[in-house]
Design an enzyme around this catalytic site. Sequence first.
Site, PDB file in Angstrom:
ATOM      1  N   LYS A  47      46.471  -4.640 -17.772  1.00  0.00           N
ATOM      2  CA  LYS A  47      46.851  -5.660 -18.720  1.00  0.00           C
ATOM      3  C   LYS A  47      48.215  -5.383 -19.329  1.00  0.00           C
ATOM      4  CE  LYS A  47      42.063  -6.243 -20.252  1.00  0.00           C
ATOM      5  NZ  LYS A  47      41.158  -6.049 -21.436  1.00  0.00           N
ATOM      6  N   GLY A  48      48.613  -4.115 -19.336  1.00  0.00           N
ATOM      7  CA  GLY A  48      49.723  -3.659 -20.175  1.00  0.00           C
ATOM      8  C   GLY A  48      51.055  -4.359 -19.976  1.00  0.00           C
ATOM      9  N   GLU A 102      55.532  -2.989 -14.257  1.00  0.00           N
ATOM     10  CA  GLU A 102      54.613  -2.038 -14.899  1.00  0.00           C
ATOM     11  C   GLU A 102      55.074  -1.835 -16.347  1.00  0.00           C
ATOM     12  OE1 GLU A 102      51.959  -0.774 -15.297  1.00  0.00           O
ATOM     13  OE2 GLU A 102      51.625   1.102 -14.231  1.00  0.00           O
ATOM     14  N   ASP A 103      54.120  -1.560 -17.225  1.00  0.00           N
ATOM     15  CA  ASP A 103      54.499  -1.328 -18.623  1.00  0.00           C
ATOM     16  C   ASP A 103      55.049   0.084 -18.819  1.00  0.00           C
ATOM     17  OD1 ASP A 103      52.024  -0.145 -18.132  1.00  0.00           O
ATOM     18  OD2 ASP A 103      51.091  -0.823 -19.983  1.00  0.00           O
ATOM     19  N   ASP A 106      53.365   7.101 -16.737  1.00  0.00           N
ATOM     20  CA  ASP A 106      53.004   8.293 -17.509  1.00  0.00           C
ATOM     21  C   ASP A 106      52.879   9.450 -16.511  1.00  0.00           C
ATOM     22  OD1 ASP A 106      51.769   9.209 -20.216  1.00  0.00           O
ATOM     23  OD2 ASP A 106      50.128   9.596 -18.848  1.00  0.00           O
ATOM     24  N   PHE A 155      51.993   9.202 -27.320  1.00  0.00           N
ATOM     25  CA  PHE A 155      51.296   7.952 -26.991  1.00  0.00           C
ATOM     26  C   PHE A 155      51.924   6.774 -27.734  1.00  0.00           C
ATOM     27  CE2 PHE A 155      47.863   4.903 -26.779  1.00  0.00           C
ATOM     28  CZ  PHE A 155      47.378   5.117 -25.507  1.00  0.00           C
ATOM     29  N   ASP A 162      48.242  -0.744 -25.191  1.00  0.00           N
ATOM     30  CA  ASP A 162      47.090  -0.632 -26.095  1.00  0.00           C
ATOM     31  C   ASP A 162      46.677   0.797 -26.362  1.00  0.00           C
ATOM     32  OD1 ASP A 162      46.067  -0.204 -23.375  1.00  0.00           O
ATOM     33  OD2 ASP A 162      44.099  -0.229 -24.335  1.00  0.00           O
ATOM     34  N   ARG A 168      47.937  -4.435 -28.539  1.00  0.00           N
ATOM     35  CA  ARG A 168      48.815  -5.083 -27.548  1.00  0.00           C
ATOM     36  C   ARG A 168      49.668  -6.183 -28.166  1.00  0.00           C
ATOM     37  NH1 ARG A 168      46.882  -3.472 -22.516  1.00  0.00           N
ATOM     38  NH2 ARG A 168      44.637  -3.242 -22.307  1.00  0.00           N
TER      39      ARG A 168
END
Length: 178
Positions: A47-48, A102-103, A106, A155, A162, A168
């Site tokens: 969803k990001g 892509e958000d 990581d 983070f 989220d 979000r």
Amino acid sequence: MQEITISDKTFERFISEKQIAQRVAELGQLISEDYKDKNPLFLVLLKGAYVFASDLVKHFLHPCSISFFRLSSYKGMASSGVLSFKDVFDEDIEGRNIVVLEDIVDTGHTLSGFLPALNKLNPKSVKVVSLLSKPDVLQGKVEIDYLGFEIPPAFVVGYGLDFDEQGRNFPEIYQLKK
Ligand code: IMP
């Protein structure tokens, strides 16, 4: 807002709405130049990346199509590294110039699982756009062709990202307060 609270965690403002908008416009212009005659298929990883994707494609004023995929490899604040396809590909990938949106990258597990699966469908080309990346925690090699911001390993939430499905909706990016 300077700070937000989600569950019992406090997050402080890290990247402003203005900084994001500026960088997204720059990325959009670069991609427009590179893809103006290529009719790309933007693949948005849910969803990001939905907020980022929605802003980014408004800077791409050429023929293109947009599709969405849901990959989940992240639970809470620890990346599990397990990749599962929730949606099937609903567009023909074969012969298309794919631009994956892509958000955040990581550990890189999500993309290093997804990209080989995508390549098996014989696209003409595949490039990756990520709004954020945390190079200090990247494991292995994931090539990001268009990157918004490199950030430290803390983070982050907001602008589509989220913490356990919350946060979000905020227009800016917030970092977990130490
Ligand atoms: P990777 O597989 O470890 O590269 O993680 C990528 C996915 O994990 C991203 O698409 C996000 O959904 C999620 N993720 C990684 N870091 C963060 C973060 O700081 N905040 C929110 N989600 C994150």
